[in-house]
Design a protein around this motif. Sequence first.
Motif: not given
Length: 103
Positions: A31-39, A84-90, A54-63
């Motif tokens: 559970e990623v809170e609004p503004g949260g990041v999994v480093a 990965s992370g999310s502005d609104e939570g996911m 919810g929704s958010g973003w992910v990045s792989g090897a290319d960053g």
Amino acid sequence: MLTGEREVTAPGSVGARVRRLTADGHVVVIEVEPGGVVARHPAGGFQVFAVVSGSGWVSGADGEREPIAVGEAVVWDPSEEHESGSDEGMTVLVVEAESLDIG
């Protein structure tokens, strides 16, 4: 027939099968809170990262950050750096294992 594969037998079911993704993995919910990041970190094995709310973003090897939303998933290879992370939570369902049968 694949290991663990079987017909769905619930009354009224037609043309449906279920099978294991892995025998040696684990499943967790993140559970990623609004503004949260999994480093950024390396995947411990093959990893399926599926957004269930919810929704958010992910990045792989290319960053490069890519948007991700409900019903979408990404698969990371063993040792692949990702974040990965999310502005609104996911809420995300994660399956991780040494091998996955998702073909």
